[in-house]
Design an enzyme around this catalytic site. Structure first.
Site, PDB file in Angstrom:
ATOM      1  N   CYS A   1       0.818  -1.217   0.000  1.00 50.07           N
ATOM      2  CA  CYS A   1       0.000   0.000   0.000  1.00 50.07           C
ATOM      3  C   CYS A   1       0.852   1.267   0.000  1.00 50.07           C
ATOM      4  CB  CYS A   1      -0.956   0.003   1.178  1.00 50.07           C
ATOM      5  SG  CYS A   1      -1.982  -1.466   1.238  1.00 50.07           S
TER       6      CYS A   1
ATOM      7  N   HIS B   1      -3.066   6.981   2.609  1.00 52.84           N
ATOM      8  CA  HIS B   1      -3.556   5.684   2.140  1.00 52.84           C
ATOM      9  C   HIS B   1      -4.851   5.354   2.870  1.00 52.84           C
ATOM     10  CE1 HIS B   1      -4.024   1.544   1.305  1.00 52.84           C
ATOM     11  NE2 HIS B   1      -3.630   1.139   2.503  1.00 52.84           N
TER      12      HIS B   1
ATOM     13  N   ASN C   1     -10.306  -0.531   0.602  1.00 48.49           N
ATOM     14  CA  ASN C   1      -8.847  -0.382   0.536  1.00 48.49           C
ATOM     15  C   ASN C   1      -8.341  -1.096  -0.716  1.00 48.49           C
ATOM     16  OD1 ASN C   1      -6.082  -0.738   0.738  1.00 48.49           O
ATOM     17  ND2 ASN C   1      -6.090  -1.419   2.871  1.00 48.49           N
TER      18      ASN C   1
HETATM   19  C1  LIG Z   1      -9.146  -5.052  10.699  1.00 44.51           C
HETATM   20  C2  LIG Z   1      -9.673  -4.030  11.680  1.00 44.51           C
HETATM   21  C3  LIG Z   1     -10.767  -3.184  11.069  1.00 44.51           C
HETATM   22  C4  LIG Z   1     -10.301  -4.814  12.864  1.00 44.51           C
HETATM   23  O1  LIG Z   1     -10.765  -3.882  13.821  1.00 44.51           O
HETATM   24  P1  LIG Z   1     -10.387  -4.062  15.334  1.00 44.51           P
HETATM   25  O2  LIG Z   1     -11.089  -3.027  16.080  1.00 44.51           O
HETATM   26  O3  LIG Z   1      -8.889  -4.103  15.445  1.00 44.51           O
HETATM   27  O4  LIG Z   1     -10.988  -5.469  15.638  1.00 44.51           O
HETATM   28  P2  LIG Z   1     -10.382  -6.622  16.545  1.00 44.51           P
HETATM   29  O5  LIG Z   1      -9.630  -7.566  15.691  1.00 44.51           O
HETATM   30  O6  LIG Z   1      -9.708  -6.051  17.748  1.00 44.51           O
HETATM   31  O7  LIG Z   1     -11.689  -7.325  17.049  1.00 44.51           O
HETATM   32  C5  LIG Z   1     -12.605  -6.676  17.925  1.00 44.51           C
HETATM   33  C6  LIG Z   1     -13.820  -7.550  18.117  1.00 44.51           C
HETATM   34  O8  LIG Z   1     -14.558  -7.591  16.902  1.00 44.51           O
HETATM   35  C7  LIG Z   1     -14.716  -8.935  16.457  1.00 44.51           C
HETATM   36  N1  LIG Z   1     -14.579  -8.950  15.004  1.00 44.51           N
HETATM   37  C8  LIG Z   1     -13.476  -9.114  14.272  1.00 44.51           C
HETATM   38  N2  LIG Z   1     -13.769  -9.061  12.965  1.00 44.51           N
HETATM   39  C9  LIG Z   1     -15.090  -8.840  12.893  1.00 44.51           C
HETATM   40  C10 LIG Z   1     -15.992  -8.679  11.833  1.00 44.51           C
HETATM   41  N3  LIG Z   1     -15.598  -8.738  10.554  1.00 44.51           N
HETATM   42  N4  LIG Z   1     -17.285  -8.459  12.117  1.00 44.51           N
HETATM   43  C11 LIG Z   1     -17.717  -8.392  13.389  1.00 44.51           C
HETATM   44  N5  LIG Z   1     -16.921  -8.556  14.438  1.00 44.51           N
HETATM   45  C12 LIG Z   1     -15.610  -8.771  14.191  1.00 44.51           C
HETATM   46  C13 LIG Z   1     -13.599  -9.706  17.132  1.00 44.51           C
HETATM   47  O9  LIG Z   1     -13.944 -11.064  17.268  1.00 44.51           O
HETATM   48  C14 LIG Z   1     -13.501  -8.997  18.443  1.00 44.51           C
HETATM   49  O10 LIG Z   1     -14.530  -9.457  19.294  1.00 44.51           O
HETATM   50  P3  LIG Z   1     -14.295  -9.650  20.888  1.00 44.51           P
HETATM   51  O11 LIG Z   1     -13.992  -8.251  21.379  1.00 44.51           O
HETATM   52  O12 LIG Z   1     -15.586 -10.182  21.346  1.00 44.51           O
HETATM   53  O13 LIG Z   1     -13.141 -10.577  21.006  1.00 44.51           O
HETATM   54  C15 LIG Z   1      -8.556  -3.120  12.200  1.00 44.51           C
HETATM   55  O14 LIG Z   1      -7.677  -3.848  13.032  1.00 44.51           O
HETATM   56  C16 LIG Z   1      -7.738  -2.499  11.105  1.00 44.51           C
HETATM   57  O15 LIG Z   1      -8.262  -1.745  10.305  1.00 44.51           O
HETATM   58  N6  LIG Z   1      -6.446  -2.778  11.076  1.00 44.51           N
HETATM   59  C17 LIG Z   1      -5.536  -2.175  10.130  1.00 44.51           C
HETATM   60  C18 LIG Z   1      -5.912  -2.546   8.753  1.00 44.51           C
HETATM   61  C19 LIG Z   1      -5.006  -1.995   7.768  1.00 44.51           C
HETATM   62  O16 LIG Z   1      -4.568  -0.885   7.894  1.00 44.51           O
HETATM   63  N7  LIG Z   1      -4.743  -2.781   6.777  1.00 44.51           N
HETATM   64  C20 LIG Z   1      -4.052  -2.429   5.631  1.00 44.51           C
HETATM   65  C21 LIG Z   1      -2.725  -1.905   5.844  1.00 44.51           C
HETATM   66  S1  LIG Z   1      -2.244  -1.519   4.301  1.00 44.51           S
END
Ligand SMILES: CC(C)(COP(=O)(O)OP(=O)(O)OC[C@H]1O[C@@H](n2cnc3c(N)ncnc32)[C@H](O)[C@@H]1OP(=O)(O)O)[C@@H](O)C(=O)NCCC(=O)NCCS
EC number: 2.3.1.180
Length: 345
Positions: A121, A270, A301
């Site tokens: 990215c 980004h 994304n």
């Molecule tokens: C992927 C992303 C959106 C997930 O969000 P988050 O707030 O970190 O979510 P978490 O993984 O901590 O999970 C939080 C909770 O949501 C749940 N969860 C995870 N994915 C889920 C989904 N798709 N739908 C619903 N619930 C979900 C988890 O099980 C967790 O539940 P719990 O609290 O009961 O254990 C976030 O981490 C993110 O955007 N990361 C960076 C992504 C990025 O920049 N990528 C590209 C780089 S180029």
């Protein structure tokens, strides 16, 4: 002994024109929720994504690149045969070799240098930095930089951590000589100790024999066949890294260019997660009048394509002015990053 003669290029460079292409198919959060246990509300609040675009079979990385490049060339007022080099940033051209850039160059009518870069990215900002240096060094007068992805080909629709994030699309710019500085110093780097935080489920040459051997490839059972490789991400680790370290990189890019946040006419990070963008805006102390790219809501994304697509959109809808100053920052798999201040075309 004869001395080698060196070449000198332009004193300054600029982005001359931008163009983008997004696929026609709109994938809603409701559709994503038929694949994974999630909700429209969760996806919106945790990522800011409302829809993403996924390519049809005809919307190949080549076709999307050519479309975006054609618009960038037209906006720049030059023709394809004037391009001295074509740089394509992509991780979803499914041929290890040859490079997609060679096909793009051929379609645009140039025999200039052509190669792909793999910088996830951050790839678009890497390409802009390289192109600007090439024009300054005299190795090319005009360089096309394309960021293109079909991440839908690399998305495991059953993976809760990534199925809702990725999209497809292409964006392109032409870099050329300028009378005044139009591309600031790049602040870039890599953190290879975080290599595993965004990766593939398995390397191309190590396809597991059975789904039992395919670690982490849950839901990959189509008649016992292993599908993929797919992208995998340690979401929280990447989120923290992007929110904190990328704020510092953004501040360094401003300092290197000798401008402050209040001098900016646009901030185009980004598009990884709306909450990462919010955090960067806060740390930068960006004044409210500076427009911020938020195309992730509509496009998801699409990696190397997010920044040029957002740039085109902001110029088209008038939220960012032609000739204004914009801070760009790309970050992603590697982990790698690059940021620079540019004048908008
Ligand atoms: C992927 C992303 C959106 C997930 O969000 P988050 O707030 O970190 O979510 P978490 O993984 O901590 O999970 C939080 C909770 O949501 C749940 N969860 C995870 N994915 C889920 C989904 N798709 N739908 C619903 N619930 C979900 C988890 O099980 C967790 O539940 P719990 O609290 O009961 O254990 C976030 O981490 C993110 O955007 N990361 C960076 C992504 C990025 O920049 N990528 C590209 C780089 S180029």
């Amino acid at each position: 002994m004869a001395q080698i003669r060196e070449k000198q290029g332009a004193a300054h460079t600029r982005i001359m024109g931008v163009g983008g292409y997004v696929p026609s198919r709109v994938v809603t959060n409701e559709e994503v929720c038929t694949w994974i246990d999630s909700s429209d509300e969760w996806i919106r609040t945790r990522s800011g994504i409302e829809t993403r675009r996924w390519a049809t079979p005809e919307e190949t990385v080549l076709e999307m690149s050519v479309e975006a490049a054609g618009k960038a060339l037209a906006a720049s007022g030059i023709t394809g045969d004037q391009l001295g080099a074509v740089i394509v940033s992509t991780v979803s051209h499914m041929h290890q070799t040859p490079a997609l850039a060679c096909l793009v160059a051929d379609r645009l009518g140039t025999n200039g240098a052509a190669y792909d870069i793999s910088a996830g990215c951050a790839g678009f900002c890497y390409g802009v930095a390289q192109a600007s240096d090439m024009v300054k060094a005299g190795s090319a007068e005009y360089v096309l930089v394309v960021g293109v992805e079909r991440l839908s080909d690399l998305t495991d629709v059953h993976d809760r951590g990534t199925a809702f994030i990725f999209g497809d699309g292409a964006g392109a710019v032409v870099i050329g000589p300028s009378d005044v500085p139009g591309i600031g110093p790049v602040v870039w780097g890599s953190e290879g100790d975080k290599y595993e935080t965004i990766t593939q489920t398995f390397p191309w040459n190590e396809r597991p024999e059975s789904t039992e051997d395919a670690e982490g490839a849950e839901g990959a059972e189509d008649g016992g066949q292993v599908r993929g490789p797919f992208l995998r991400m340690e979401g929280q680790a990447v989120f923290r890294w992007a929110s904190y370290q990328m704020a510092e990189v953004s501040l360094k890019a401003l300092a290197e260019a000798g401008v402050t946040a209040s001098d900016l006419d646009a901030f185009i990070p980004h598009q990884a997660n709306m909450r990462i963008t919010d955090r960067l805006v806060k740390v930068l102390g960006l004044p409210e009048h500076v427009p911020v790219a938020r195309t992730i809501a509509e496009f998801g994304n699409n990696s190397a394509a997010t920044i040029p697509l957002a740039m085109e959109r902001m110029l088209e809808d008038g939220s960012a002015p032609h000739g204004g100053l914009a801070l760009l920052i790309g970050f992603g798999a590697g982990l790698v990053y690059a940021a620079q201040v540019v004048s908008l075309p």
